[in-house]
Enzyme design. Structure first.
Site, PDB file in Angstrom:
ATOM      1  N   LYS A  27      33.284  -2.261 -26.035  1.00 31.77           N
ATOM      2  CA  LYS A  27      34.172  -3.110 -25.222  1.00 31.77           C
ATOM      3  C   LYS A  27      34.207  -4.544 -25.753  1.00 31.77           C
ATOM      4  O   LYS A  27      35.280  -5.138 -25.871  1.00 31.77           O
ATOM      5  CB  LYS A  27      33.697  -3.076 -23.760  1.00 31.77           C
ATOM      6  CG  LYS A  27      34.517  -3.944 -22.830  1.00 31.77           C
ATOM      7  CD  LYS A  27      34.485  -3.444 -21.400  1.00 31.77           C
ATOM      8  CE  LYS A  27      33.160  -3.687 -20.714  1.00 31.77           C
ATOM      9  NZ  LYS A  27      32.967  -5.077 -20.247  1.00 31.77           N
TER      10      LYS A  27
ATOM     11  N   ARG B  83      37.447  -8.617 -28.487  1.00 32.87           N
ATOM     12  CA  ARG B  83      37.480  -9.622 -29.557  1.00 32.87           C
ATOM     13  C   ARG B  83      38.508  -9.260 -30.616  1.00 32.87           C
ATOM     14  O   ARG B  83      39.193 -10.131 -31.146  1.00 32.87           O
ATOM     15  CB  ARG B  83      36.094  -9.771 -30.185  1.00 32.87           C
ATOM     16  CG  ARG B  83      35.167 -10.618 -29.309  1.00 32.87           C
ATOM     17  CD  ARG B  83      33.727 -10.453 -29.737  1.00 32.87           C
ATOM     18  NE  ARG B  83      32.799 -11.312 -29.023  1.00 32.87           N
ATOM     19  CZ  ARG B  83      32.380 -11.106 -27.770  1.00 32.87           C
ATOM     20  NH1 ARG B  83      32.837 -10.080 -27.067  1.00 32.87           N
ATOM     21  NH2 ARG B  83      31.519 -11.933 -27.200  1.00 32.87           N
TER      22      ARG B  83
ATOM     23  N   GLY C  64      35.258 -10.352 -17.267  1.00 33.45           N
ATOM     24  CA  GLY C  64      34.731 -11.699 -17.496  1.00 33.45           C
ATOM     25  C   GLY C  64      34.905 -12.091 -18.956  1.00 33.45           C
ATOM     26  O   GLY C  64      35.195 -13.246 -19.270  1.00 33.45           O
TER      27      GLY C  64
ATOM     28  N   SER D 223      24.797 -17.020 -22.701  1.00 35.51           N
ATOM     29  CA  SER D 223      26.075 -16.362 -22.407  1.00 35.51           C
ATOM     30  C   SER D 223      26.954 -16.307 -23.655  1.00 35.51           C
ATOM     31  O   SER D 223      27.442 -17.335 -24.138  1.00 35.51           O
ATOM     32  CB  SER D 223      26.825 -17.099 -21.298  1.00 35.51           C
ATOM     33  OG  SER D 223      28.177 -16.671 -21.293  1.00 35.51           O
TER      34      SER D 223
ATOM     35  N   ASP E 144      23.247  -5.848 -20.407  1.00 34.00           N
ATOM     36  CA  ASP E 144      24.127  -4.935 -19.663  1.00 34.00           C
ATOM     37  C   ASP E 144      23.451  -3.589 -19.357  1.00 34.00           C
ATOM     38  O   ASP E 144      24.062  -2.711 -18.743  1.00 34.00           O
ATOM     39  CB  ASP E 144      25.422  -4.694 -20.448  1.00 34.00           C
ATOM     40  CG  ASP E 144      26.312  -5.933 -20.447  1.00 34.00           C
ATOM     41  OD1 ASP E 144      26.101  -6.810 -19.584  1.00 34.00           O
ATOM     42  OD2 ASP E 144      27.211  -6.032 -21.300  1.00 34.00           O
TER      43      ASP E 144
END
Ligand code: S3P
Length: 439
Positions: free
Chosen positions: A24, A29, A97, A170, A322
């Protein structure tokens, strides 16, 4: 109303080979880089989940042509300054997000306000963390409640390069600032706590003006304005975060074997493998190879008896960020108490995942002690569930749904898991692959 998924039987042992869908992070990207490349980029195995489709719609809104046929996708990029900004544009990032934050870096010079909206889960998430650094480039934001979506961004022609210290780990914030830096004349500097580095690797592969110095706990990144961006032909490797569910399902079973092919094992993403190995799970990487800067391998995993508890080193957190929900299931079967700490970021995800991890375990009869950034899990190697468990109102967090399915297949019990369509966010073929393992 969305479908309730019911399971009341553990999965039988299996010996299979599978391939999960495209990564993902890399799919989103690829869409964004292709939109600002000069010419036509082609992808194979692009993940066609709701998050990635939202990314495709977003670049279409900005005047970019996208063609999807069978398993391939072509994007006609218009160059670093080629996005078409018009009055009254709105981008719906749905649940993503990654899309909502990364694309802000590409909107940094919009002369008209652009509105970003998202679903209920995304609207609860923090966008101040990305508005703050992007305002230093000269953009102006309005945030709902000074924090989240809906938001508007108004860019500027007079972009100023910035110095930014990314302290949370992040990758979304780091990547948005990299995109903004690629649009800005002058040197942008980032000191970033370690996080996934797909954006940097793609920049390197595309020979873009970005330099990285790896320090022990941080990366130092320097970015300059990009001129020409080569189109990017790419076969998206499979997603380790999707593979994680099947790795754990196999590890927790009695006597199963599984081969998962062509998985992206970027060192900044493979924390789950290191953590599970420390817990005694039999997992092996085979045929490791380099693909356009990313590492890929086949993953072989076997049923694992004698699972050990872990005091998880915090340096492994970012590479498994994740995967913690599914790792907690392994801790539930471990011999002893496992401890995971410094994880406040887990409560910033699609749902507050530290809270949900504890909730699922408690419903399963597993004792936990949680704080706002840690969890202790009291493992039980003989864990069996014999009761009814209902999982609902979890903001349709895809990973809560899939973790619950794996728990049901591994430990038994009579489960009703609401909102089956949550899987469409990241892994639409999840239940099909479960059925493949049952045959
Ligand atoms: C992602 C970064 C991580 C991760 C998310 C995908 C990315 O989020 O949790 O699922 O593709 O950059 P943060 O940047 O909020 O840590």
């Amino acid at each position: 109303m969305s479908k309730i998924f019911k399971i009341s039987k553990k999965i039988d042992d299996f010996n299979k080979s599978i391939e999960v869908s495209g990564d993902k992070s890399l799919s989103i990207r690829w869409v964004l880089f292709s939109a600002i490349a000069n010419g036509i980029s082609k992808a194979k195995n692009l993940l066609l989940s709701e998050d990635v489709i939202a990314a495709i719609k977003a670049v279409r809104t900005l005047g970019i042509k996208v063609k999807i046929k069978n398993n391939s996708c072509n994007i006609e990029g218009k160059g670093i300054d080629g996005l078409k900004f018009k009055k009254n544009l709105e981008i719906d990032a749905k649940n993503s997000g990654t899309l909502a934050r990364l694309i802000l870096g590409l909107l940094i010079n919009t002369p008209y306000k652009i509105k970003i909206v998202g679903d209920k889960s995304l609207s609860k998430r923090d966008f101040k963390r990305i508005a703050d650094p992007l305002e230093k480039f000269g953009a102006k934001f309005t945030l709902n409640n000074n924090r989240g979506l809906p938001l508007t961004i108004l860019g500027t022609k007079n972009l100023k390069p910035i110095k930014y210290f990314e302290k949370r780990g992040s990758a979304q914030c780091k990547s948005a600032v990299i995109f903004a830096g690629l649009k800005t004349s002058g040197k942008t500097f980032i000191k970033a706590k370690k996080s996934r580095n797909h954006t940097e690797l793609l920049c390197k592969y595309l020979s873009l003006p970005l330099k990285v110095k790896n320090k022990k706990n941080y990366d130092l990144i320097e970015i300059n304005k990009a001129k020409i961006i080569k189109p990017l032909s790419y076969k998206i490797p499979s997603d380790i975060s999707s593979s994680a569910f099947f790795i754990v399902l196999t590890a927790l079973s009695k006597n199963s074997h599984l081969l998962i092919k062509n998985v992206n094992i970027n060192p900044s993403r493979k924390g789950i493998i290191t953590i599970l190995k420390k817990m005694g799970v039999k997992i092996f990487l085979k045929k490791i190879r380099n693909y356009k800067g990313e590492l890929i391998s086949n993953i072989f995993v076997k049923s694992s008896k004698n699972i050990k508890s872990i005091n998880c080193p915090t340096k492994l957190n970012s590479g498994a960020i994740d995967e913690f929900l599914i790792i907690f299931l392994v801790a539930a079967k471990a011999n002893g108490i496992s401890y995971f700490k410094d994880l406040s970021e887990l409560n910033q995800k699609e749902s507050p995942r530290l809270v949900w991890g504890a909730k699922i375990l408690n419903l399963m009869g597993v004792k936990t002690i949680t704080t706002n950034d840690s969890i202790k899990i009291f493992g039980n190697p003989k864990l069996e569930i014999n009761k009814k468990i209902i999982i609902k109102n979890y903001l349709k967090d895809h990973r809560v749904f899939m973790t619950s399915v794996i728990a049901a297949l591994s430990f038994g019990g009579e489960w009703q898991i609401h909102d089956e369509d949550s899987i469409n966010t990241s892994f639409p073929s999840f239940l099909k692959i479960i059925n493949q393992l049952k045959k």
